[in-house]
Design a protein around this motif. Structure first.
Motif, short mmCIF file in Angstrom:
data_model
loop_
_atom_site.label_atom_id
_atom_site.label_comp_id
_atom_site.label_asym_id
_atom_site.label_seq_id
_atom_site.Cartn_x
_atom_site.Cartn_y
_atom_site.Cartn_z
N LYS A 189 -32.06 -1.52 25.13
CA LYS A 189 -33.32 -1.46 25.90
C LYS A 189 -33.83 -2.89 26.17
O LYS A 189 -34.33 -3.17 27.26
N ASN B 89 -41.50 5.14 26.13
CA ASN B 89 -40.11 5.62 26.16
C ASN B 89 -39.65 5.81 24.72
O ASN B 89 -39.81 4.91 23.90
N SER C 212 -29.54 5.53 33.94
CA SER C 212 -28.38 4.69 34.26
C SER C 212 -28.65 4.05 35.61
O SER C 212 -29.18 4.71 36.51
N THR D 199 -30.55 10.22 36.07
CA THR D 199 -30.97 10.78 34.79
C THR D 199 -30.59 12.24 34.69
O THR D 199 -30.42 12.91 35.71
N THR D 200 -30.46 12.74 33.47
CA THR D 200 -30.35 14.18 33.25
C THR D 200 -31.56 14.65 32.43
O THR D 200 -31.49 15.67 31.74
N GLY E 298 -32.65 13.63 29.74
CA GLY E 298 -32.38 13.66 28.30
C GLY E 298 -31.39 14.73 27.88
O GLY E 298 -30.99 14.80 26.72
N ARG F 50 -24.11 7.95 32.53
CA ARG F 50 -23.16 6.84 32.36
C ARG F 50 -21.85 7.12 33.11
O ARG F 50 -21.32 6.26 33.81
N ARG G 133 -22.48 6.70 36.73
CA ARG G 133 -22.57 5.27 37.08
C ARG G 133 -21.17 4.69 37.26
O ARG G 133 -20.88 4.03 38.27
C1 LIG Z 1 -33.71 10.65 26.43
C2 LIG Z 1 -33.08 9.24 26.47
C3 LIG Z 1 -34.22 8.38 26.01
C4 LIG Z 1 -34.03 6.93 26.33
O1 LIG Z 1 -33.35 6.30 25.54
O2 LIG Z 1 -34.55 6.49 27.35
C5 LIG Z 1 -31.83 9.14 25.61
C6 LIG Z 1 -31.68 9.69 24.37
C7 LIG Z 1 -30.53 9.76 23.57
N1 LIG Z 1 -29.29 9.25 23.91
C8 LIG Z 1 -28.37 9.58 22.96
C9 LIG Z 1 -26.98 9.30 23.00
C10 LIG Z 1 -26.29 8.60 24.00
N2 LIG Z 1 -26.86 7.81 24.98
C11 LIG Z 1 -25.91 7.31 25.78
C12 LIG Z 1 -26.12 6.43 26.87
C13 LIG Z 1 -27.33 6.20 27.51
N3 LIG Z 1 -28.52 6.82 27.23
C14 LIG Z 1 -29.43 6.52 28.17
C15 LIG Z 1 -30.71 7.08 28.26
C16 LIG Z 1 -31.31 8.04 27.46
N4 LIG Z 1 -30.88 8.38 26.24
C17 LIG Z 1 -32.54 8.80 27.84
C18 LIG Z 1 -32.17 10.01 28.67
C19 LIG Z 1 -31.33 9.68 29.85
C20 LIG Z 1 -30.82 10.88 30.59
O3 LIG Z 1 -30.57 11.96 30.10
O4 LIG Z 1 -30.67 10.73 31.78
C21 LIG Z 1 -28.86 5.61 29.22
C22 LIG Z 1 -28.75 6.39 30.53
C23 LIG Z 1 -29.71 4.38 29.51
C24 LIG Z 1 -29.84 3.46 28.31
O5 LIG Z 1 -30.36 3.83 27.29
O6 LIG Z 1 -29.35 2.33 28.45
C25 LIG Z 1 -27.48 5.21 28.62
C26 LIG Z 1 -26.30 5.18 29.59
C27 LIG Z 1 -26.36 3.86 30.32
C28 LIG Z 1 -25.13 3.58 31.13
O7 LIG Z 1 -24.07 3.31 30.54
O8 LIG Z 1 -25.23 3.57 32.36
C29 LIG Z 1 -24.64 7.79 25.34
C30 LIG Z 1 -23.32 7.55 26.05
C31 LIG Z 1 -22.57 6.40 25.51
O9 LIG Z 1 -23.15 5.41 25.09
O10 LIG Z 1 -21.34 6.53 25.57
C32 LIG Z 1 -24.87 8.57 24.19
C33 LIG Z 1 -23.83 9.28 23.31
C34 LIG Z 1 -23.38 10.58 23.94
C35 LIG Z 1 -24.46 11.67 24.02
O11 LIG Z 1 -25.11 11.96 23.01
O12 LIG Z 1 -24.63 12.21 25.13
C36 LIG Z 1 -29.03 10.30 21.94
C37 LIG Z 1 -28.35 10.97 20.79
C38 LIG Z 1 -28.19 10.14 19.56
C39 LIG Z 1 -27.53 10.95 18.48
O13 LIG Z 1 -26.63 11.77 18.74
O14 LIG Z 1 -27.97 10.76 17.35
C40 LIG Z 1 -30.39 10.36 22.29
C41 LIG Z 1 -31.53 10.95 21.51
C42 LIG Z 1 -31.59 12.43 21.61
O15 LIG Z 1 -30.99 13.05 22.48
O16 LIG Z 1 -32.32 12.97 20.76
#
Ligand SMILES: C[C@@]1(CC(=O)O)c2cc3[nH]c(cc4nc(cc5[nH]c(cc(n2)[C@H]1CCC(=O)O)[C@@](C)(CC(=O)O)[C@@H]5CCC(=O)O)C(CC(=O)O)=C4CCC(=O)O)c(CCC(=O)O)c3CC(=O)O
Ligand SMILES: NC(=O)C1=CN([C@@H]2O[C@H](COP(=O)(O)OP(=O)(O)OC[C@H]3O[C@@H](n4cnc5c(N)ncnc54)[C@H](O)[C@@H]3O)[C@@H](O)[C@H]2O)C=CC1
Length: 210
Positions: free
Chosen positions: A25, A101, A114, A126-127, A129, A136, A139
């Motif tokens: 972030k 956030n 993303s 976005t989805t 959450g 990703r 993207r």
């Molecule tokens: C709600 C949100 C709040 C926020 O953070 O703003 C959130 C929440 C959580 N993420 C989790 C996991 C992962 N997040 C990623 C990746 C990204 N996550 C991002 C955003 C967001 N993540 C917001 C919603 C966005 C939406 O839905 O559109 C991105 C788009 C932007 C960024 O953060 O940079 C960035 C991609 C950037 C890019 O590459 O383009 C991956 C994929 C990976 O890294 O391979 C994984 C693993 C796979 C999976 O779990 O899906 C967990 C579970 C943790 C656990 O399991 O413990 C939580 C918490 C929960 O769900 O409770």
């Protein structure tokens, strides 16, 4: 939820939590805003970032101390590994009208999407959450599929200017620009040489090529 493109120049973004998510972030916001990260520990990945650090135990802070920290912040990111602590900070933000956030815990008011970006465009995905891996995935697909998008936007800009002089009928100008967009040969030419793409577009779609 609705998308907004925000200008954060001169604004303060406060991030609670110095782990991997806090780093992601901070990297996202550092070019746009003044970023301060508050945490009892910091991942080594913070070393390359231009942010302010504040080392402290957050759970021990009294409510008035937390509120004082939030004052002046435009946006707060809670990314500690303690969802209850994140939610507690979040409810103080909401009471005070500070955007929030949340990386873990209840959903905040702001999601970090993303970003697919070039010089002349910006897409946010976005989805809500539901599946952060999907934005990703999209993207990466879009970056591959539309590697020449900046070139096409520049080409459209140049052709629009030429057409405004050369073609008085708006519908025909519009149809020409659309034909160029749909022409795979022009996309392919953009990958190697902008001028070649421009000449091809003029040849195929402009009545009076230069
Ligand atoms: C709600 C949100 C709040 C926020 O953070 O703003 C959130 C929440 C959580 N993420 C989790 C996991 C992962 N997040 C990623 C990746 C990204 N996550 C991002 C955003 C967001 N993540 C917001 C919603 C966005 C939406 O839905 O559109 C991105 C788009 C932007 C960024 O953060 O940079 C960035 C991609 C950037 C890019 O590459 O383009 C991956 C994929 C990976 O890294 O391979 C994984 C693993 C796979 C999976 O779990 O899906 C967990 C579970 C943790 C656990 O399991 O413990 C939580 C918490 C929960 O769900 O409770
Ligand atoms: N939003 C997203 O994209 C994702 C969210 N997550 C979730 O986000 C949370 C954070 O993930 P990571 O950064 O990987 O965790 P982490 O454990 O690496 O980092 C947490 C940070 O918060 C700090 N912290 C925790 N409690 C504190 C307190 N009381 N006072 C001061 N500092 C405190 C720690 O010192 C550490 O720096 C986890 O709950 C994780 O499940 C995980 C992956 C992706």
């Amino acid at each position: 939820m609705i998308p907004l493109m925000l200008d954060l120049a001169g604004r303060t973004v406060l991030i609670f939590g110095g782990g991997d998510v806090g780093v992601r972030k901070a990297a996202f916001f550092q070019h746009e805003a003044k970023v301060t990260v508050i945490s009892r520990s910091f991942s080594p990945a913070f070393d390359g970032l231009t942010i302010r650090r504040c080392r402290m135990e957050i759970a021990d802070l009294r409510e008035d101390e937390l509120v004082r920290m939030l004052t002046g912040a435009f946006l707060v990111v809670t990314a500690t590994s303690d969802p209850a602590l994140n939610d507690r900070i979040g409810s103080l933000c909401r009471e005070r009208g500070v955007l929030w956030n949340n990386a873990a815990g209840e959903q905040g008011d702001v999601l970090v999407p993303s970003i697919v970006a070039g010089k002349h465009y910006l897409l946010a995905v976005t989805t809500f959450g539901m599946s952060p891996a999907v934005p990703r995935y999209l993207r990466l697909r879009l970056e591959r599929e539309y590697a020449e998008l900046d070139g096409m936007i520049a080409l459209q800009r140049d052709l629009r200017a030429m057409l405004k002089d050369a073609e008085p009928v708006q519908d025909r100008r519009s149809a020409t620009l659309w034909s160029v967009l749909c022409d795979e040969d022009i996309w392919a030419a953009l990958a190697s040489d902008y001028n070649r793409a421009l000449h091809l577009a003029e040849e195929r779609y402009l009545a009076c090529p230069r």
